[in-house]
Enzyme design. Structure first.
Site, PDB file in Angstrom:
ATOM      1  N   ASP A  43       0.817  -1.217   0.000  1.00 31.11           N
ATOM      2  CA  ASP A  43       0.000   0.000   0.000  1.00 31.11           C
ATOM      3  C   ASP A  43       0.856   1.275   0.000  1.00 31.11           C
ATOM      4  O   ASP A  43       1.974   1.267   0.499  1.00 31.11           O
ATOM      5  CB  ASP A  43      -0.912  -0.024   1.234  1.00 31.11           C
ATOM      6  CG  ASP A  43      -2.047   0.975   1.122  1.00 31.11           C
ATOM      7  OD1 ASP A  43      -2.330   1.454   0.007  1.00 31.11           O
ATOM      8  OD2 ASP A  43      -2.658   1.273   2.160  1.00 31.11           O
ATOM      9  N   HIS A  60       2.050   3.239  -8.957  1.00 33.79           N
ATOM     10  CA  HIS A  60       1.855   1.792  -9.127  1.00 33.79           C
ATOM     11  C   HIS A  60       3.047   1.173  -9.864  1.00 33.79           C
ATOM     12  O   HIS A  60       3.486   0.075  -9.551  1.00 33.79           O
ATOM     13  CB  HIS A  60       0.559   1.512  -9.889  1.00 33.79           C
ATOM     14  CG  HIS A  60      -0.662   1.953  -9.134  1.00 33.79           C
ATOM     15  ND1 HIS A  60      -0.840   1.679  -7.797  1.00 33.79           N
ATOM     16  CD2 HIS A  60      -1.762   2.664  -9.512  1.00 33.79           C
ATOM     17  CE1 HIS A  60      -1.999   2.200  -7.384  1.00 33.79           C
ATOM     18  NE2 HIS A  60      -2.572   2.801  -8.412  1.00 33.79           N
ATOM     19  N   LEU A 154      10.673 -20.326  -3.411  1.00 36.86           N
ATOM     20  CA  LEU A 154       9.682 -19.454  -2.771  1.00 36.86           C
ATOM     21  C   LEU A 154       8.317 -19.546  -3.472  1.00 36.86           C
ATOM     22  O   LEU A 154       8.240 -19.460  -4.700  1.00 36.86           O
ATOM     23  CB  LEU A 154      10.193 -18.004  -2.831  1.00 36.86           C
ATOM     24  CG  LEU A 154       9.254 -16.920  -2.314  1.00 36.86           C
ATOM     25  CD1 LEU A 154       9.155 -16.967  -0.800  1.00 36.86           C
ATOM     26  CD2 LEU A 154       9.728 -15.536  -2.756  1.00 36.86           C
TER      27      LEU A 154
HETATM   28  C1  IPE Z   1      -5.208  -2.546   0.394  1.00 41.59           C
HETATM   29  O1  IPE Z   1      -4.969  -1.226   0.129  1.00 41.59           O
HETATM   30  C2  IPE Z   1      -5.272  -3.336  -0.881  1.00 41.59           C
HETATM   31  C3  IPE Z   1      -4.019  -3.510  -1.579  1.00 41.59           C
HETATM   32  C4  IPE Z   1      -2.863  -3.047  -1.210  1.00 41.59           C
HETATM   33  C5  IPE Z   1      -4.108  -4.284  -2.779  1.00 41.59           C
HETATM   34  P1  IPE Z   1      -6.138  -0.169  -0.050  1.00 41.59           P
HETATM   35  O2  IPE Z   1      -5.513   1.112  -0.395  1.00 41.59           O
HETATM   36  O3  IPE Z   1      -7.165  -0.696  -0.975  1.00 41.59           O
HETATM   37  O4  IPE Z   1      -6.759  -0.131   1.419  1.00 41.59           O
HETATM   38  P2  IPE Z   1      -7.557   0.990   2.166  1.00 41.59           P
HETATM   39  O5  IPE Z   1      -8.629   1.473   1.250  1.00 41.59           O
HETATM   40  O6  IPE Z   1      -6.589   2.075   2.496  1.00 41.59           O
HETATM   41  O7  IPE Z   1      -8.079   0.336   3.400  1.00 41.59           O
HETATM   42  C1  IPE Z   2      -1.726   0.243  -3.257  1.00 37.82           C
HETATM   43  O1  IPE Z   2      -1.504   1.620  -3.303  1.00 37.82           O
HETATM   44  C2  IPE Z   2      -2.058  -0.331  -4.598  1.00 37.82           C
HETATM   45  C3  IPE Z   2      -3.392  -0.917  -4.662  1.00 37.82           C
HETATM   46  C4  IPE Z   2      -4.311  -0.832  -3.751  1.00 37.82           C
HETATM   47  C5  IPE Z   2      -3.724  -1.650  -5.863  1.00 37.82           C
HETATM   48  P1  IPE Z   2      -2.698   2.659  -3.269  1.00 37.82           P
HETATM   49  O2  IPE Z   2      -3.122   2.949  -4.654  1.00 37.82           O
HETATM   50  O3  IPE Z   2      -3.788   2.194  -2.363  1.00 37.82           O
HETATM   51  O4  IPE Z   2      -1.948   3.905  -2.648  1.00 37.82           O
HETATM   52  P2  IPE Z   2      -2.529   4.955  -1.617  1.00 37.82           P
HETATM   53  O5  IPE Z   2      -3.068   4.191  -0.448  1.00 37.82           O
HETATM   54  O6  IPE Z   2      -3.610   5.718  -2.335  1.00 37.82           O
HETATM   55  O7  IPE Z   2      -1.349   5.784  -1.254  1.00 37.82           O
HETATM   56 MG    MG Z   3      -4.108   2.464  -0.392  1.00 36.25          MG
END
Ligand code: IPE
Ligand code: IPE
Ligand code: MG
Length: 263
Positions: A43, A60, A154
C-alpha cells in the site's frame, strides 16, 4: 548480539544509524528464526506519486519495481511463502482508468519478470477470483502459473481480486453444498474443515504481516488466517520499500514472543 534500536519505518542500513551493512544484517537475520509465511499489503503507491506531483499510475509502476528486490530477498532469506496483496475486491471502486492501469502493469510485470522468477525457482499461485480479471491478465497469469508449476523455491501467492470476507463466504458456500448433498455432517464442521475450504488451503497461516504506508488496518486481507499473525507496520510507502525494510520486519519478528494464547 544486540540489535541497534530501530525507529519504526525509518531504519535504513545506508543511513549509518546501524553499524552493519545490509549484507551483514541479512546474514545475522538468517541465523535467527525465519518466518515461513510472510504477507504484505503493498500500500501507499498513490501517496508516493502525489508527493512527487506524479499521476497515481506512476506510483503503481514504482510499486511494481519495488517488488522485484523484495521477492529476491525473501527467497534468499529462506521464507517459504510470500503472500502479496495486489488488488482487493474493493479496489474495483477506483476510477476505471486506474483499474485498467493496474491490470496493464500486472501484465507487464509478469511478462518482464517471468523468466527471472522461473530461474530463481519461484512458484506463482493466485488467491482470490482471477477468473473475473480481464482476459489479457488471465492469460498472462496462466502462463506464469504453468511456467513455475514445478518450481520448489519461494511460493509467491498473489492476492488478486481478493477479499477476506468473500473468501469466508465462498468457504461457507462450499461447505453447505457438501452438507446439502449429504457428503458432510454438522459434526464434521470444525476449524480445520473451514481452513481446508479457504483459498489458502494447505498453507500455514502467515507468521508475519507487513503493512507499509502507516495504515493500522487489515483492509479485508486474510481475515481468517491472521488470527495469530505478528503485525509490522511501517510509514514507508510501498514504492520506497526495500529489502532493508523486509530485513527490519523479520528482525522485529524474531524479537516477538508468540504465545498463541498460552504462557
Ligand atoms: C489494500 O490497500 C489493498 C491492496 C494493497 C491491494 P487499499 O488502499 O485498498 O486499502 P484501504 O482502502 O486504504 O483500506
Ligand atoms: C496500493 O496503493 C495499490 C493498490 C491498492 C492496488 P494505493 O493505490 O492504495 O496507494 P494509496 O493508499 O492511495 O497511497
Ligand atoms: Mg491504499
Amino acid at each position: 548480539m544486540r540489535w541497534p534500536v530501530v525507529r519504526r519505518g525509518t531504519w535504513d542500513g545506508r543511513e549509518g544509524r546501524c553499524s552493519e551493512g545490509p549484507d551483514q544484517v541479512k546474514e545475522t537475520v538468517k541465523t535467527g528464526h525465519i518466518p515461513r509465511h510472510v504477507a504484505i499489503i503493498m500500500d501507499g503507491n498513490g501517496r508516493w506519486a502525489r508527493q512527487r506531483g506524479l499521476p497515481r499510475t506512476a506510483g503503481h509502476r514504482a510499486g511494481a519495481e519495488a517488488l522485484r528486490e523484495v521477492v529476491k530477498t525473501a527467497a534468499q532469506l529462506g521464507i517459504e511463502i510470500l503472500t502479496l496483496y495486489a488488488f482487493s475486491t474493493e479496489n474495483w471502486k477506483r476510477p476505471r482508468a486506474e483499474v485498467e492501469a493496474l491490470m496493464g502493469l500486472l501484465v507487464e510485470y509478469l511478462g518482464k519478470e517471468l523468466d527471472r522468477l522461473v530461474k530463481e525457482g519461484v512458484r506463482i499461485q493466485v488467491i482470490g477470483h482471477p477468473e473475473e480479471l480481464p482476459p489479457q491478465v488471465r492469460s498472462e497469469l496462466e502462463r506464469a502459473l504453468e511456467a513455475t508449476r514445478s518450481n520448489d523455491g519461494l511460493l509467491v501467492n498473489l492476492a488478486l481480486n481478493y477479499g477476506g470476507r468473500r473468501e469466508i463466504a465462498d468457504a461457507i458456500r462450499a461447505i453447505v453444498k457438501k452438507a446439502l448433498e449429504g457428503n458432510l455432517r454438522l459434526e464434521d464442521i470444525d476449524e480445520g474443515l473451514v481452513q481446508s475450504h479457504l483459498y489458502t488451503a494447505g498453507l500455514p497461516d502467515p507468521d508475519l504481516l507487513i503493512r507499509p504506508s502507516g495504515e493500522m488496518r487489515v483492509s479485508n486481507f486474510l481475515l481468517w488466517q491472521i488470527a495469530y499473525t505478528e503485525f509490522w507496520v511501517t510509514d514507508v510507502l510501498w514504492p520506497d520499500f526495500r529489502p532493508y525494510h523486509l530485513l527490519e520486519a523479520v528482525r522485529a519478528y524474531q524479537a516477538r514472543d508468540r504465545r498463541f494464547g498460552g504462557l
